[in-house]
Design an enzyme around this catalytic site. Structure first.
Site, short mmCIF file in Angstrom:
data_model
loop_
_atom_site.label_atom_id
_atom_site.label_comp_id
_atom_site.label_asym_id
_atom_site.label_seq_id
_atom_site.Cartn_x
_atom_site.Cartn_y
_atom_site.Cartn_z
N GLN A 12 36.57 4.11 16.12
CA GLN A 12 35.79 3.04 15.49
C GLN A 12 36.76 1.95 15.02
O GLN A 12 37.65 2.22 14.21
CB GLN A 12 34.97 3.60 14.33
CG GLN A 12 34.04 2.61 13.68
CD GLN A 12 32.94 2.09 14.62
OE1 GLN A 12 32.33 2.87 15.36
NE2 GLN A 12 32.72 0.79 14.63
N LYS A 60 25.76 6.34 15.81
CA LYS A 60 26.31 6.92 17.05
C LYS A 60 26.17 8.44 17.03
O LYS A 60 25.80 9.06 18.02
CB LYS A 60 27.79 6.52 17.21
CG LYS A 60 27.96 5.09 17.68
CD LYS A 60 29.39 4.58 17.56
CE LYS A 60 29.44 3.10 17.89
NZ LYS A 60 30.72 2.46 17.58
N ASP A 76 35.12 4.04 25.50
CA ASP A 76 35.01 2.64 25.08
C ASP A 76 35.61 1.70 26.13
O ASP A 76 35.47 0.48 26.02
CB ASP A 76 35.77 2.45 23.75
CG ASP A 76 34.87 1.89 22.68
OD1 ASP A 76 33.72 1.55 22.99
OD2 ASP A 76 35.33 1.79 21.52
#
Ligand code: NAP
Length: 297
Positions: free
Chosen positions: A94, A50, A117
């Site tokens: 994460q 990422k 997200d």
């Protein structure tokens, strides 16, 4: 019939190129903060890629790596600081977090305007209400892959297996937004095989290696395999493993018209959509017009 393989890597590369082109037109460089707690090797691999792709798209990447024994209060303080920081446009936690930390309590501290997200209650609520907002990356990737095969999903029968907050449930809502007729199946669904055989588009987000077999698939259907499962691979040597999807690729490709492989299908789309969300978040929060190259998707 041998199914076309839906090339998630190529489609994701196109999305990332669009993001990079969009970034060049912005007044300032958007910044994505990635927060990683602990030393799970898979999470470190995801975060590294990422970070690399954020930079390749011309954006600033901020990494917060914390030890596995970080207290929840400390993590919340870090997330709150990122939420307040005017230079940060997106915050990615994460997951999974270590067991002693509540994911819900931490996610609640992410500024919804930076929720790239799409996992906060505010983002989920907007999705249910059909209001504009940041959508979860993996399900958006699934819709993009399906549309690469069938651009107009109106009236398509879509079956999503799996009802998690991360994938299945938002995927069902996003396909509904595309005017598909959606069935959301799960572990209590009766006669799952027959339900799946009704699908024009079958999305498997279960986490069970190769559960969906060729005879579950309607001839000519489009299959999107979200699953990423690590299984033993003795043929590669003792203790070796390989990644497989939730779909038995070998038998499915005899029946489907098109299938996204795993790995190489949905996975790359997830990161591309994360980068796309970061630009969209920056535009919304900073009052910039969304660059034309991203406005259509
Ligand atoms: P999850 O939270 O474990 O949810 C799994 C879902 O599958 C649940 O809704 C469960 O039903 C359902 N299920 C389990 N066994 C079933 C069965 N035998 N028949 C029908 N339904 C069944 O998993 P997730 O987070 O959604 O992830 C699903 C898969 O996608 C995993 O392999 C994960 O690694 C992968 N994934 C990939 C990406 C990517 O970027 N490629 C991103 C996220 C996830 P109940 O609700 O009834 O228990």
């Amino acid at each position: 019939m041998t199914a076309r393989s839906i090339d998630g890597k190529a489609i994701a590369a196109r999305v990332r190129a669009e993001v990079a082109a969009a970034v060049k037109t912005l007044h300032a460089q958007p910044a994505l903060a990635v927060v990683l707690v602990g030393d799970d090797p898979a999470s470190h691999v995801y975060v590294n890629s990422k970070v690399k792709m954020t930079a390749e798209a011309g954006m600033r990447s901020v990494e917060v790596r914390l030890p596995a024994d970080t207290a929840e209060a400390e993590l919340i303080a870090r997330v709150e600081a990122l939420s307040r920081d005017p230079e940060i446009d997106g915050i990615l936690m994460q997951l999974p977090l270590p067991k002693h930390i509540s994911e819900a309590r931490v996610l609640a501290c992410v500024d919804p305007l930076k929720d790239v997200d799409g996992l906060t209650e505010a983002s989920a609520g907007k999705l249910v209400l059909g209001k504009p907002g940041l959508r979860p990356c993996t399900p958006v990737g699934c819709v993009m892959l399906a549309k690469s095969e069938r651009p107009d999903l109106t009236g398509a029968n879509v079956v999503v297996i799996g009802r998690s907050i991360l994938v299945g449930k938002p995927a069902a809502l996003l396909f509904l937004e595309q005017n598909a007729t959606v069935t959301l199946a799960h572990s209590k669904t009766r006669d799952l095989k027959m339900v799946c055989r009704g699908a024009d588009i079958l999305v498997a987000a279960v986490g069970r290696p190769e559960m969906v077999r060729g005879d579950w698939i309607r001839p000519g259907a489009i299959v999107i395999d979200v699953g990423t499962n690590r299984v033993p691979a003795p043929e590669k040597g003792e203790g070796k493993t390989r990644l497989v999807g939730d779909v038995d690729f070998a038998s499915a490709k005899q029946v489907a018209a098109a299938i996204s492989p795993s790995p190489g299908g949905v996975g790359p789309m997830t990161i591309a959509c994360l980068l796309r969300n970061t630009v969209l978040a920056a535009c919304e929060r900073r009052g910039w017009a969304v660059p034309e190259v991203l406005a259509a998707g």
